[in-house]
Design a protein around this motif. Structure first.
Motif, PDB file in Angstrom:
ATOM      1  N   ILE A 141       0.846  -1.197   0.000  1.00 46.70           N
ATOM      2  CA  ILE A 141       0.000   0.000   0.000  1.00 46.70           C
ATOM      3  C   ILE A 141       0.881   1.246   0.000  1.00 46.70           C
ATOM      4  O   ILE A 141       1.767   1.393   0.843  1.00 46.70           O
ATOM      5  N   SER A 142       0.648   2.087  -0.984  1.00 49.45           N
ATOM      6  CA  SER A 142       1.468   3.292  -1.139  1.00 49.45           C
ATOM      7  C   SER A 142       1.028   4.375  -0.184  1.00 49.45           C
ATOM      8  O   SER A 142      -0.153   4.481   0.140  1.00 49.45           O
ATOM      9  N   ASN A 143       1.975   5.183   0.213  1.00 48.14           N
ATOM     10  CA  ASN A 143       1.639   6.392   0.915  1.00 48.14           C
ATOM     11  C   ASN A 143       2.697   7.431   0.638  1.00 48.14           C
ATOM     12  O   ASN A 143       3.645   7.160  -0.098  1.00 48.14           O
ATOM     13  N   GLY A 144       2.528   8.601   1.173  1.00 49.28           N
ATOM     14  CA  GLY A 144       3.503   9.626   0.854  1.00 49.28           C
ATOM     15  C   GLY A 144       3.212  10.911   1.576  1.00 49.28           C
ATOM     16  O   GLY A 144       2.282  11.008   2.380  1.00 49.28           O
ATOM     17  N   MET A 145       4.051  11.888   1.286  1.00 48.63           N
ATOM     18  CA  MET A 145       3.937  13.184   1.931  1.00 48.63           C
ATOM     19  C   MET A 145       4.501  14.232   0.984  1.00 48.63           C
ATOM     20  O   MET A 145       4.957  13.902  -0.115  1.00 48.63           O
ATOM     21  N   VAL A 146       4.493  15.469   1.430  1.00 48.04           N
ATOM     22  CA  VAL A 146       5.101  16.540   0.647  1.00 48.04           C
ATOM     23  C   VAL A 146       6.274  17.093   1.431  1.00 48.04           C
ATOM     24  O   VAL A 146       6.166  17.304   2.643  1.00 48.04           O
ATOM     25  N   ALA A 147       7.397  17.278   0.750  1.00 49.02           N
ATOM     26  CA  ALA A 147       8.601  17.772   1.421  1.00 49.02           C
ATOM     27  C   ALA A 147       9.260  18.837   0.564  1.00 49.02           C
ATOM     28  O   ALA A 147       9.459  18.647  -0.636  1.00 49.02           O
ATOM     29  N   SER A 148       9.583  19.943   1.191  1.00 53.45           N
ATOM     30  CA  SER A 148      10.199  21.008   0.398  1.00 53.45           C
ATOM     31  C   SER A 148      11.703  21.112   0.648  1.00 53.45           C
ATOM     32  O   SER A 148      12.368  21.933   0.046  1.00 53.45           O
ATOM     33  N   TRP A 149      12.230  20.265   1.525  1.00 51.74           N
ATOM     34  CA  TRP A 149      13.680  20.250   1.757  1.00 51.74           C
ATOM     35  C   TRP A 149      14.275  19.138   0.912  1.00 51.74           C
ATOM     36  O   TRP A 149      14.379  17.995   1.356  1.00 51.74           O
ATOM     37  N   ASN A 150      14.646  19.485  -0.295  1.00 46.74           N
ATOM     38  CA  ASN A 150      15.207  18.502  -1.228  1.00 46.74           C
ATOM     39  C   ASN A 150      16.232  19.168  -2.123  1.00 46.74           C
ATOM     40  O   ASN A 150      16.189  20.382  -2.319  1.00 46.74           O
ATOM     41  N   MET A 151      17.144  18.384  -2.651  1.00 50.78           N
ATOM     42  CA  MET A 151      18.142  18.938  -3.581  1.00 50.78           C
ATOM     43  C   MET A 151      18.737  17.826  -4.436  1.00 50.78           C
ATOM     44  O   MET A 151      18.752  16.662  -4.049  1.00 50.78           O
ATOM     45  N   LYS A 152      19.203  18.215  -5.599  1.00 54.02           N
ATOM     46  CA  LYS A 152      20.044  17.332  -6.401  1.00 54.02           C
ATOM     47  C   LYS A 152      21.359  17.203  -5.651  1.00 54.02           C
ATOM     48  O   LYS A 152      21.801  18.164  -5.001  1.00 54.02           O
ATOM     49  N   CYS A 153      22.004  16.039  -5.705  1.00 49.59           N
ATOM     50  CA  CYS A 153      23.320  16.016  -5.055  1.00 49.59           C
ATOM     51  C   CYS A 153      24.394  15.309  -5.842  1.00 49.59           C
ATOM     52  O   CYS A 153      25.545  15.304  -5.390  1.00 49.59           O
ATOM     53  N   SER A 154      24.093  14.796  -7.005  1.00 49.14           N
ATOM     54  CA  SER A 154      25.138  14.272  -7.894  1.00 49.14           C
ATOM     55  C   SER A 154      24.466  14.000  -9.225  1.00 49.14           C
ATOM     56  O   SER A 154      23.286  13.625  -9.271  1.00 49.14           O
ATOM     57  N   GLU A 155      25.216  14.222 -10.308  1.00 53.55           N
ATOM     58  CA  GLU A 155      24.638  13.929 -11.621  1.00 53.55           C
ATOM     59  C   GLU A 155      25.131  12.571 -12.128  1.00 53.55           C
ATOM     60  O   GLU A 155      24.427  11.855 -12.815  1.00 53.55           O
TER      61      GLU A 155
END
Lengths: 167, 167
Positions: free
Chosen positions: A29-43
Protein backbone atom coordinates in the motif's frame (compact mmCIF):
# COMPACT_ATOMS: atom_id res chain seq x y z
CA UNK A 1 22.76 42.96 8.27
CA UNK A 2 20.74 42.20 11.39
CA UNK A 3 21.23 39.10 13.51
CA UNK A 4 18.00 37.12 13.57
CA UNK A 5 16.62 33.76 14.67
CA UNK A 6 17.25 30.85 12.33
CA UNK A 7 13.50 30.27 12.07
CA UNK A 8 13.14 33.79 10.64
CA UNK A 9 16.03 33.26 8.24
CA UNK A 10 14.50 29.96 7.10
CA UNK A 11 11.21 31.75 6.34
CA UNK A 12 13.08 34.22 4.15
CA UNK A 13 15.27 31.56 2.47
CA UNK A 14 12.60 30.66 -0.10
CA UNK A 15 11.11 29.54 -2.48
CA UNK A 16 11.35 25.78 -2.33
CA UNK A 17 10.22 23.06 -4.68
CA UNK A 18 7.61 21.19 -2.68
CA UNK A 19 7.67 17.62 -3.97
CA UNK A 20 5.68 14.50 -3.26
CA UNK A 21 7.79 11.83 -1.58
CA UNK A 22 6.04 8.51 -2.15
CA UNK A 23 6.79 5.09 -0.74
CA UNK A 24 5.14 1.74 -0.12
CA UNK A 25 4.56 -0.53 2.85
CA UNK A 26 5.06 -4.26 3.24
CA UNK A 27 1.50 -4.96 2.16
CA UNK A 28 2.04 -3.00 -1.07
CA UNK A 29 0.00 0.00 0.00
CA UNK A 30 1.47 3.29 -1.14
CA UNK A 31 1.64 6.39 0.91
CA UNK A 32 3.50 9.63 0.85
CA UNK A 33 3.94 13.18 1.93
CA UNK A 34 5.10 16.54 0.65
CA UNK A 35 8.60 17.77 1.42
CA UNK A 36 10.20 21.01 0.40
CA UNK A 37 13.68 20.25 1.76
CA UNK A 38 15.21 18.50 -1.23
CA UNK A 39 18.14 18.94 -3.58
CA UNK A 40 20.04 17.33 -6.40
CA UNK A 41 23.32 16.02 -5.05
CA UNK A 42 25.14 14.27 -7.89
CA UNK A 43 24.64 13.93 -11.62
CA UNK A 44 26.93 10.92 -12.19
CA UNK A 45 25.77 8.73 -10.50
CA UNK A 46 22.42 10.55 -10.38
CA UNK A 47 21.41 11.24 -6.79
CA UNK A 48 18.66 13.20 -5.09
CA UNK A 49 18.46 14.07 -1.40
CA UNK A 50 15.36 14.79 0.66
CA UNK A 51 15.16 15.63 4.35
CA UNK A 52 12.19 14.18 6.24
CA UNK A 53 11.10 14.67 9.82
CA UNK A 54 11.96 11.65 11.97
CA UNK A 55 8.41 11.47 13.27
CA UNK A 56 6.74 11.11 9.89
CA UNK A 57 5.33 7.91 8.51
CA UNK A 58 7.08 8.13 5.16
CA UNK A 59 10.58 7.97 6.67
CA UNK A 60 9.66 4.59 8.17
CA UNK A 61 8.33 3.30 4.86
CA UNK A 62 11.47 4.41 3.02
CA UNK A 63 13.76 2.81 5.57
CA UNK A 64 11.81 -0.45 5.30
CA UNK A 65 11.29 -0.57 1.53
CA UNK A 66 14.60 1.07 0.50
CA UNK A 67 12.82 2.88 -2.29
CA UNK A 68 10.86 6.06 -3.00
CA UNK A 69 9.52 8.26 -5.78
CA UNK A 70 10.08 12.01 -5.94
CA UNK A 71 7.20 13.47 -7.87
CA UNK A 72 7.39 17.14 -8.82
CA UNK A 73 3.96 18.79 -8.95
CA UNK A 74 2.43 21.60 -10.97
CA UNK A 75 -0.56 23.86 -10.28
CA UNK A 76 -3.07 21.13 -11.20
CA UNK A 77 -1.91 19.17 -8.13
CA UNK A 78 -1.98 22.04 -5.63
CA UNK A 79 -5.00 20.65 -3.77
CA UNK A 80 -3.27 17.29 -3.42
CA UNK A 81 -0.04 18.97 -2.34
CA UNK A 82 -1.94 20.64 0.48
CA UNK A 83 -3.64 17.40 1.47
CA UNK A 84 -0.49 15.26 1.38
CA UNK A 85 1.28 17.97 3.35
CA UNK A 86 -1.28 18.23 6.07
CA UNK A 87 -2.24 14.79 7.34
CA UNK A 88 -0.77 11.51 8.46
CA UNK A 89 -0.52 8.56 6.12
CA UNK A 90 -0.91 6.06 8.91
CA UNK A 91 -4.44 7.33 9.48
CA UNK A 92 -5.62 8.09 5.95
CA UNK A 93 -4.97 6.58 2.52
CA UNK A 94 -4.02 9.86 0.87
CA UNK A 95 -4.08 8.37 -2.60
CA UNK A 96 -7.65 7.17 -2.24
CA UNK A 97 -8.78 10.28 -0.43
CA UNK A 98 -7.49 12.67 -3.11
CA UNK A 99 -8.16 10.35 -6.09
CA UNK A 100 -4.68 11.23 -7.28
CA UNK A 101 -3.80 9.40 -10.50
CA UNK A 102 -0.83 7.03 -10.42
CA UNK A 103 1.24 5.03 -12.89
CA UNK A 104 3.35 1.97 -12.11
CA UNK A 105 7.11 2.55 -11.85
CA UNK A 106 9.46 0.40 -13.90
CA UNK A 107 12.10 -0.54 -11.35
CA UNK A 108 10.42 -0.25 -7.96
CA UNK A 109 7.08 -1.02 -6.38
CA UNK A 110 6.19 2.55 -5.40
CA UNK A 111 3.95 4.18 -8.03
CA UNK A 112 4.55 7.56 -9.61
CA UNK A 113 2.07 10.35 -10.29
CA UNK A 114 0.49 10.56 -13.72
CA UNK A 115 -0.15 14.30 -13.61
CA UNK A 116 3.19 15.37 -12.16
CA UNK A 117 5.70 17.40 -14.14
CA UNK A 118 8.64 15.12 -13.28
CA UNK A 119 8.87 11.72 -11.60
CA UNK A 120 12.10 10.25 -10.27
CA UNK A 121 12.21 6.54 -9.36
CA UNK A 122 14.77 6.19 -6.57
CA UNK A 123 16.51 3.35 -4.80
CA UNK A 124 17.62 4.30 -1.27
CA UNK A 125 21.39 4.71 -1.36
CA UNK A 126 22.13 6.24 2.03
CA UNK A 127 20.33 7.48 5.15
CA UNK A 128 21.91 10.34 7.06
CA UNK A 129 20.97 11.35 10.58
CA UNK A 130 20.49 15.13 10.55
CA UNK A 131 19.03 16.62 13.71
CA UNK A 132 15.28 16.18 13.80
CA UNK A 133 15.31 14.72 10.28
CA UNK A 134 16.74 11.90 8.21
CA UNK A 135 18.26 12.82 4.89
CA UNK A 136 17.46 10.12 2.35
CA UNK A 137 19.81 9.97 -0.61
CA UNK A 138 18.27 8.12 -3.51
CA UNK A 139 19.90 6.83 -6.65
CA UNK A 140 17.70 7.77 -9.60
CA UNK A 141 16.85 4.63 -11.54
CA UNK A 142 14.67 6.39 -14.10
CA UNK A 143 13.17 9.82 -14.68
CA UNK A 144 10.05 10.90 -16.54
CA UNK A 145 8.76 14.28 -17.64
CA UNK A 146 5.66 16.04 -18.87
CA UNK A 147 7.62 18.64 -20.82
CA UNK A 148 4.78 21.17 -21.20
CA UNK A 149 3.97 21.29 -17.52
CA UNK A 150 5.46 23.73 -15.03
CA UNK A 151 6.82 23.43 -11.50
CA UNK A 152 4.89 24.37 -8.37
CA UNK A 153 6.90 26.39 -5.88
CA UNK A 154 6.23 26.76 -2.20
CA UNK A 155 6.77 30.48 -1.82
CA UNK A 156 5.88 31.36 1.74
CA UNK A 157 4.17 30.55 4.98
CA UNK A 158 1.46 33.14 5.58
CA UNK A 159 0.78 32.64 9.27
CA UNK A 160 0.38 28.90 8.85
CA UNK A 161 -1.25 29.08 5.40
CA UNK A 162 1.15 27.94 2.72
CA UNK A 163 1.34 29.91 -0.51
CA UNK A 164 2.25 28.28 -3.81
CA UNK A 165 3.08 29.67 -7.21
CA UNK A 166 3.81 28.04 -10.53
CA UNK A 167 7.17 28.62 -12.13
CA UNK B 1 4.86 11.00 -19.03
CA UNK B 2 7.91 10.39 -21.19
CA UNK B 3 11.04 8.60 -19.96
CA UNK B 4 13.99 10.95 -20.26
CA UNK B 5 17.64 11.23 -19.26
CA UNK B 6 18.31 12.40 -15.72
CA UNK B 7 20.32 15.36 -17.08
CA UNK B 8 17.16 16.56 -18.87
CA UNK B 9 15.04 16.06 -15.78
CA UNK B 10 17.59 17.99 -13.70
CA UNK B 11 17.39 20.91 -16.16
CA UNK B 12 13.62 20.98 -15.74
CA UNK B 13 13.72 20.55 -11.93
CA UNK B 14 14.29 24.24 -11.28
CA UNK B 15 14.61 26.98 -10.02
CA UNK B 16 17.35 26.72 -7.41
CA UNK B 17 18.67 29.16 -4.86
CA UNK B 18 22.25 29.75 -5.98
CA UNK B 19 24.19 30.62 -2.84
CA UNK B 20 27.75 31.63 -2.08
CA UNK B 21 29.59 28.96 -0.12
CA UNK B 22 32.54 30.66 1.55
CA UNK B 23 35.40 29.19 3.49
CA UNK B 24 38.92 30.00 4.60
CA UNK B 25 42.35 28.42 4.25
CA UNK B 26 45.06 27.80 6.84
CA UNK B 27 46.64 31.19 6.11
CA UNK B 28 43.34 32.96 6.79
CA UNK B 29 42.61 33.72 3.15
CA UNK B 30 38.94 33.38 2.26
CA UNK B 31 37.63 31.84 -0.87
CA UNK B 32 34.39 30.45 -2.09
CA UNK B 33 32.13 29.38 -4.86
CA UNK B 34 28.48 29.38 -5.86
CA UNK B 35 26.37 26.26 -5.36
CA UNK B 36 22.75 25.76 -6.21
CA UNK B 37 22.40 22.30 -4.67
CA UNK B 38 21.48 23.21 -1.12
CA UNK B 39 18.64 22.65 1.32
CA UNK B 40 17.52 23.19 4.86
CA UNK B 41 17.65 19.89 6.69
CA UNK B 42 16.68 20.50 10.30
CA UNK B 43 15.29 23.40 12.28
CA UNK B 44 16.15 22.13 15.78
CA UNK B 45 19.16 21.86 15.78
CA UNK B 46 19.41 24.23 12.80
CA UNK B 47 21.17 22.50 9.92
CA UNK B 48 21.84 23.35 6.29
CA UNK B 49 23.17 20.98 3.62
CA UNK B 50 25.08 21.85 0.47
CA UNK B 51 26.40 19.48 -2.17
CA UNK B 52 29.78 20.39 -3.70
CA UNK B 53 31.72 18.75 -6.50
CA UNK B 54 34.62 16.67 -5.16
CA UNK B 55 37.04 18.39 -7.53
CA UNK B 56 36.37 21.92 -6.31
CA UNK B 57 38.66 23.93 -4.12
CA UNK B 58 36.01 24.92 -1.59
CA UNK B 59 35.30 21.34 -0.53
CA UNK B 60 38.95 21.02 0.49
CA UNK B 61 38.82 24.26 2.48
CA UNK B 62 35.66 23.20 4.29
CA UNK B 63 37.07 19.80 5.17
CA UNK B 64 40.20 21.44 6.55
CA UNK B 65 38.64 24.38 8.37
CA UNK B 66 35.41 22.64 9.48
CA UNK B 67 33.47 25.83 8.85
CA UNK B 68 31.69 27.72 6.09
CA UNK B 69 29.30 30.57 5.41
CA UNK B 70 26.21 30.23 3.23
CA UNK B 71 25.48 33.64 1.84
CA UNK B 72 22.23 34.13 -0.06
CA UNK B 73 22.52 36.71 -2.84
CA UNK B 74 20.14 39.18 -4.45
CA UNK B 75 20.20 40.89 -7.84
CA UNK B 76 22.89 43.38 -6.77
CA UNK B 77 25.34 40.46 -6.48
CA UNK B 78 24.53 38.79 -9.81
CA UNK B 79 27.87 39.75 -11.38
CA UNK B 80 29.71 38.28 -8.40
CA UNK B 81 27.55 35.15 -8.49
CA UNK B 82 28.61 34.62 -12.10
CA UNK B 83 32.26 35.21 -11.28
CA UNK B 84 32.37 32.98 -8.19
CA UNK B 85 30.56 30.32 -10.19
CA UNK B 86 32.89 30.36 -13.14
CA UNK B 87 36.50 30.24 -11.95
CA UNK B 88 38.79 28.41 -9.60
CA UNK B 89 39.67 29.84 -6.23
CA UNK B 90 43.09 28.26 -6.21
CA UNK B 91 44.06 30.48 -9.14
CA UNK B 92 42.25 33.72 -8.36
CA UNK B 93 41.33 35.59 -5.19
CA UNK B 94 37.67 35.98 -6.04
CA UNK B 95 37.04 38.39 -3.19
CA UNK B 96 39.75 40.79 -4.37
CA UNK B 97 38.88 40.36 -8.00
CA UNK B 98 35.19 41.21 -7.56
CA UNK B 99 35.69 43.74 -4.72
CA UNK B 100 32.85 41.98 -2.95
CA UNK B 101 32.17 43.54 0.47
CA UNK B 102 32.59 41.33 3.53
CA UNK B 103 31.88 41.51 7.24
CA UNK B 104 33.54 39.47 9.97
CA UNK B 105 31.54 36.55 11.31
CA UNK B 106 30.99 36.20 15.07
CA UNK B 107 31.76 32.54 15.68
CA UNK B 108 34.02 31.48 12.82
CA UNK B 109 36.93 32.86 10.82
CA UNK B 110 35.21 32.82 7.42
CA UNK B 111 33.70 36.22 6.59
CA UNK B 112 30.16 36.83 5.45
CA UNK B 113 28.90 39.09 2.65
CA UNK B 114 27.74 42.57 3.54
CA UNK B 115 25.34 42.93 0.63
CA UNK B 116 23.77 39.47 0.80
CA UNK B 117 20.14 38.98 1.75
CA UNK B 118 20.89 36.27 4.31
CA UNK B 119 24.12 34.97 5.85
CA UNK B 120 24.39 31.71 7.76
CA UNK B 121 27.52 31.05 9.85
CA UNK B 122 28.02 27.28 9.88
CA UNK B 123 30.20 24.81 11.73
CA UNK B 124 30.76 21.60 9.76
CA UNK B 125 28.72 18.88 11.42
CA UNK B 126 28.95 16.03 8.95
CA UNK B 127 30.43 15.22 5.54
CA UNK B 128 28.57 12.74 3.37
CA UNK B 129 30.03 11.02 0.33
CA UNK B 130 27.47 11.36 -2.46
CA UNK B 131 28.65 10.25 -5.90
CA UNK B 132 30.72 12.98 -7.53
CA UNK B 133 29.99 15.35 -4.64
CA UNK B 134 30.36 15.73 -0.91
CA UNK B 135 27.32 16.87 1.01
CA UNK B 136 28.38 19.20 3.79
CA UNK B 137 25.94 19.50 6.66
CA UNK B 138 26.54 22.61 8.69
CA UNK B 139 25.18 23.57 12.05
CA UNK B 140 23.99 27.17 11.90
CA UNK B 141 25.71 29.15 14.64
CA UNK B 142 24.13 32.46 13.70
CA UNK B 143 22.00 33.94 10.94
CA UNK B 144 21.69 37.50 9.64
CA UNK B 145 19.26 39.15 7.29
CA UNK B 146 18.75 42.24 5.19
CA UNK B 147 14.99 42.12 5.44
CA UNK B 148 14.25 44.41 2.50
CA UNK B 149 16.37 42.51 0.03
CA UNK B 150 15.15 39.71 -2.18
CA UNK B 151 16.53 36.31 -3.18
CA UNK B 152 18.31 35.60 -6.48
CA UNK B 153 17.14 32.40 -8.15
CA UNK B 154 19.04 30.39 -10.71
CA UNK B 155 16.26 29.72 -13.19
CA UNK B 156 17.80 27.91 -16.13
CA UNK B 157 20.80 26.98 -18.15
CA UNK B 158 20.46 28.54 -21.60
CA UNK B 159 23.02 26.53 -23.56
CA UNK B 160 25.74 27.17 -21.02
CA UNK B 161 24.58 30.69 -20.11
CA UNK B 162 22.96 30.76 -16.72
CA UNK B 163 19.81 32.80 -16.21
CA UNK B 164 18.93 34.39 -12.88
CA UNK B 165 15.82 36.08 -11.59
CA UNK B 166 15.02 37.82 -8.34
CA UNK B 167 12.24 36.43 -6.21
Amino acid sequence: MKKIKVSEAFKKFMPERAVFVLSIDKRGISNGMVASWNMKCSEEPPLLAVSLWKQCNTQRLIRESKEFVISVPNKSLEKQVRFFGSCHGDKVDKFKETKIRTLPSRHIRTPMLKDATINFECRLEKTVDAGECYIFIGKILASYMNKKKKILLYTKDNKGKRAFQEF
